[in-house]
Design a protein around this motif. Structure first.
Motif, PDB file in Angstrom:
ATOM      1  N   GLU A 146       2.908  -9.357  -3.263  1.00 53.84           N
ATOM      2  CA  GLU A 146       3.644 -10.604  -3.495  1.00 53.84           C
ATOM      3  C   GLU A 146       5.020 -10.320  -4.085  1.00 53.84           C
ATOM      4  OE1 GLU A 146      -0.284 -13.452  -4.206  1.00 53.84           O
ATOM      5  OE2 GLU A 146       0.846 -12.670  -5.919  1.00 53.84           O
ATOM      6  N   ARG A 147       5.110  -9.319  -4.951  1.00 54.25           N
ATOM      7  CA  ARG A 147       6.421  -8.946  -5.490  1.00 54.25           C
ATOM      8  C   ARG A 147       7.324  -8.411  -4.390  1.00 54.25           C
ATOM      9  NH1 ARG A 147       3.361  -6.923  -9.955  1.00 54.25           N
ATOM     10  NH2 ARG A 147       3.522  -4.796  -9.160  1.00 54.25           N
ATOM     11  N   THR A 172       1.183 -14.050   7.488  1.00 52.78           N
ATOM     12  CA  THR A 172       0.857 -13.375   6.233  1.00 52.78           C
ATOM     13  C   THR A 172       1.943 -13.624   5.194  1.00 52.78           C
ATOM     14  OG1 THR A 172      -0.404 -11.640   7.346  1.00 52.78           O
ATOM     15  CG2 THR A 172       0.442 -11.132   5.155  1.00 52.78           C
ATOM     16  N   VAL A 173       3.199 -13.573   5.629  1.00 53.65           N
ATOM     17  CA  VAL A 173       4.312 -13.837   4.708  1.00 53.65           C
ATOM     18  C   VAL A 173       4.228 -15.260   4.174  1.00 53.65           C
ATOM     19  CG1 VAL A 173       6.813 -14.096   4.519  1.00 53.65           C
ATOM     20  CG2 VAL A 173       5.847 -12.126   5.717  1.00 53.65           C
ATOM     21  N   ARG A 174       3.952 -16.229   5.056  1.00 54.45           N
ATOM     22  CA  ARG A 174       3.849 -17.629   4.608  1.00 54.45           C
ATOM     23  C   ARG A 174       2.716 -17.792   3.591  1.00 54.45           C
ATOM     24  NH1 ARG A 174       4.530 -18.445  10.246  1.00 54.45           N
ATOM     25  NH2 ARG A 174       6.659 -19.142  10.744  1.00 54.45           N
ATOM     26  N   ASN A 175       1.603 -17.115   3.833  1.00 52.82           N
ATOM     27  CA  ASN A 175       0.490 -17.195   2.882  1.00 52.82           C
ATOM     28  C   ASN A 175       0.880 -16.623   1.521  1.00 52.82           C
ATOM     29  OD1 ASN A 175      -1.213 -18.362   4.765  1.00 52.82           O
ATOM     30  ND2 ASN A 175      -2.113 -16.412   5.421  1.00 52.82           N
ATOM     31  N   HIS A 176       1.576 -15.475   1.550  1.00 51.23           N
ATOM     32  CA  HIS A 176       2.034 -14.877   0.284  1.00 51.23           C
ATOM     33  C   HIS A 176       2.999 -15.812  -0.435  1.00 51.23           C
ATOM     34  CE1 HIS A 176       0.069 -11.051   0.458  1.00 51.23           C
ATOM     35  NE2 HIS A 176       0.671 -10.663   1.573  1.00 51.23           N
ATOM     36  N   LEU A 177       3.931 -16.406   0.306  1.00 55.75           N
ATOM     37  CA  LEU A 177       4.912 -17.304  -0.319  1.00 55.75           C
ATOM     38  C   LEU A 177       4.225 -18.526  -0.924  1.00 55.75           C
ATOM     39  CD1 LEU A 177       7.829 -17.128   2.279  1.00 55.75           C
ATOM     40  CD2 LEU A 177       7.833 -16.212  -0.054  1.00 55.75           C
ATOM     41  N   SER A 178       3.202 -19.040  -0.255  1.00 51.15           N
ATOM     42  CA  SER A 178       2.458 -20.183  -0.796  1.00 51.15           C
ATOM     43  C   SER A 178       1.783 -19.817  -2.110  1.00 51.15           C
ATOM     44  CB  SER A 178       1.403 -20.656   0.208  1.00 51.15           C
ATOM     45  OG  SER A 178       2.019 -21.176   1.368  1.00 51.15           O
ATOM     46  N   ARG A 179       1.155 -18.633  -2.151  1.00 49.70           N
ATOM     47  CA  ARG A 179       0.493 -18.188  -3.386  1.00 49.70           C
ATOM     48  C   ARG A 179       1.515 -17.919  -4.493  1.00 49.70           C
ATOM     49  NH1 ARG A 179      -3.096 -15.607   0.339  1.00 49.70           N
ATOM     50  NH2 ARG A 179      -1.886 -13.674   0.296  1.00 49.70           N
ATOM     51  N   ILE A 180       2.656 -17.362  -4.102  1.00 45.38           N
ATOM     52  CA  ILE A 180       3.713 -17.088  -5.087  1.00 45.38           C
ATOM     53  C   ILE A 180       4.185 -18.384  -5.733  1.00 45.38           C
ATOM     54  CG2 ILE A 180       6.140 -16.404  -5.301  1.00 45.38           C
ATOM     55  CD1 ILE A 180       5.486 -14.241  -3.125  1.00 45.38           C
ATOM     56  N   MET A 181       4.419 -19.412  -4.915  1.00 42.61           N
ATOM     57  CA  MET A 181       4.906 -20.678  -5.467  1.00 42.61           C
ATOM     58  C   MET A 181       3.847 -21.343  -6.336  1.00 42.61           C
ATOM     59  SD  MET A 181       7.467 -22.285  -2.594  1.00 42.61           S
ATOM     60  CE  MET A 181       6.473 -21.974  -1.135  1.00 42.61           C
ATOM     61  N   ALA A 182       2.591 -21.162  -5.960  1.00 43.68           N
ATOM     62  CA  ALA A 182       1.515 -21.719  -6.792  1.00 43.68           C
ATOM     63  C   ALA A 182       1.450 -20.996  -8.144  1.00 43.68           C
ATOM     64  CB  ALA A 182       0.183 -21.597  -6.061  1.00 43.68           C
ATOM     65  N   LYS A 183       1.583 -19.683  -8.120  1.00 39.88           N
ATOM     66  CA  LYS A 183       1.493 -18.903  -9.358  1.00 39.88           C
ATOM     67  C   LYS A 183       2.691 -19.117 -10.272  1.00 39.88           C
ATOM     68  CE  LYS A 183      -1.395 -15.118  -7.565  1.00 39.88           C
ATOM     69  NZ  LYS A 183      -1.461 -13.669  -7.267  1.00 39.88           N
ATOM     70  N   THR A 184       3.862 -19.311  -9.688  1.00 43.20           N
ATOM     71  CA  THR A 184       5.069 -19.490 -10.503  1.00 43.20           C
ATOM     72  C   THR A 184       5.323 -20.952 -10.856  1.00 43.20           C
ATOM     73  OG1 THR A 184       6.464 -19.641  -8.512  1.00 43.20           O
ATOM     74  CG2 THR A 184       6.195 -17.456  -9.508  1.00 43.20           C
ATOM     75  N   GLY A 185       4.613 -21.870 -10.178  1.00 44.11           N
ATOM     76  CA  GLY A 185       4.841 -23.287 -10.413  1.00 44.11           C
ATOM     77  C   GLY A 185       6.122 -23.789  -9.775  1.00 44.11           C
TER      78      GLY A 185
END
Length: 202
Positions: A146-147, A172-185
Motif C-alpha cells: 500500500e505504501r 489491484t491498484v484500485r483495491n489498494h487505493l480503496s483500503r488506503i483511503m479507508a485506513k487514512t480516513g
C-alpha cells in the motif's frame, strides 16, 4: 577518489554541494540529477561509488530496488531525509543498512562528505536524530504494498500507469487505493497522500 553522484532538487543546492565536495580532495562529483529518471540514467551510465539522494526525489519502492542492487543502479545511496518524514525510510534501512545511509537534510556539508566516505567503505551511516524521529512516529497502518501504491500515486499517475509501474493489475491498484483511503480516513487520493506524508508513512 570516491566517485559521487548528486541527486537533489534545486540547481543551486546541487551546485553548492558539488563545489564543497569537490574541494574535499578525495571526492569526485561525477554527475548530477534532478529527477528520478535522470537518477536512474546517471546510476547506469556514471556508475558512482555513492549517490547522495534527496528522499523526496525517489519513491520508496524505487529506493528499495536501487538499494537491493537493481541492475540499472549501482554503488551505495546516502539519503537525505527531513526529520518529520524519518519513518518512511525504516523498511529500506532495516533491509539495506550497509548499502544505504541516512542523514538529516539539516546536517552541515562536512557531515555529508564524511557520510560519503564512510558509506564508500561499507560502513553504516545513520543520523541518530533520524532514529529518534522515526521511533516517535506512530507505526504506519499501511502495508508495504500500500505504501508503494501511494508513493507512485503521489507522483500524479493514473491507475493504469500505477499498475504498469508496479507490475500489477489496475483492479489491484484500485483495491489498494480503496483500503488506503479507508485506513487514512481520506476522501480522495490526494488527501490520502497528504495525510500519509504528514504522518511520515511515505
Amino acid at each position: 577518489m570516491v566517485r559521487t553522484l548528486l541527486a537533489l532538487k534545486g540547481r543551486l543546492v546541487r551546485g553548492a554541494l558539488a563545489h564543497l565536495l569537490d574541494a574535499e580532495g578525495d571526492i569526485d562529483v561525477v554527475g548530477e540529477a534532478a529527477t528520478m529518471h535522470a537518477l536512474r540514467e546517471a546510476l547506469r551510465d556514471d556508475r558512482p561509488d555513492v549517490a547522495v539522494v534527496d528522499a523526496d526525489l525517489v519513491p520508496l519502492h524505487q529506493l528499495a530496488r536501487i538499494a537491493a542492487g537493481d541492475p540499472d543502479g549501482g554503488g551505495r545511496l546516502l539519503v537525505l531525509v527531513e526529520r518529520r518524514r524519518a519513518a518512511r525510510v525504516r523498511p529500506v534501512l532495516a533491509e539495506h543498512g550497509r548499502r544505504v545511509g541516512f542523514l538529516s537534510r539539516e546536517v552541515p556539508p562536512q557531515r555529508i562528505a564524511e557520510g560519503v566516505r564512510l558509506l564508500a567503505r561499507g560502513q553504516v551511516v545513520l543520523d541518530p536524530e533520524l532514529v529518534v524521529a522515526a521511533l516517535e512516529v506512530a507505526d504506519s497502518p499501511l502495508t508495504p504494498r500500500e505504501r508503494e501504491v501511494l508513493d507512485v500515486a503521489a507522483e500524479g499517475h493514473p491507475v493504469r500507469d500505477i499498475a504498469e509501474k508496479l507490475a500489477v493489475s489496475a483492479g489491484t491498484v484500485r483495491n489498494h487505493l480503496s483500503r488506503i483511503m479507508a485506513k487514512t480516513g481520506a476522501r480522495t487520493r490526494l488527501e490520502a497522500v497528504r495525510i500519509a506524508r504528514e504522518s511520515g508513512w511515505i
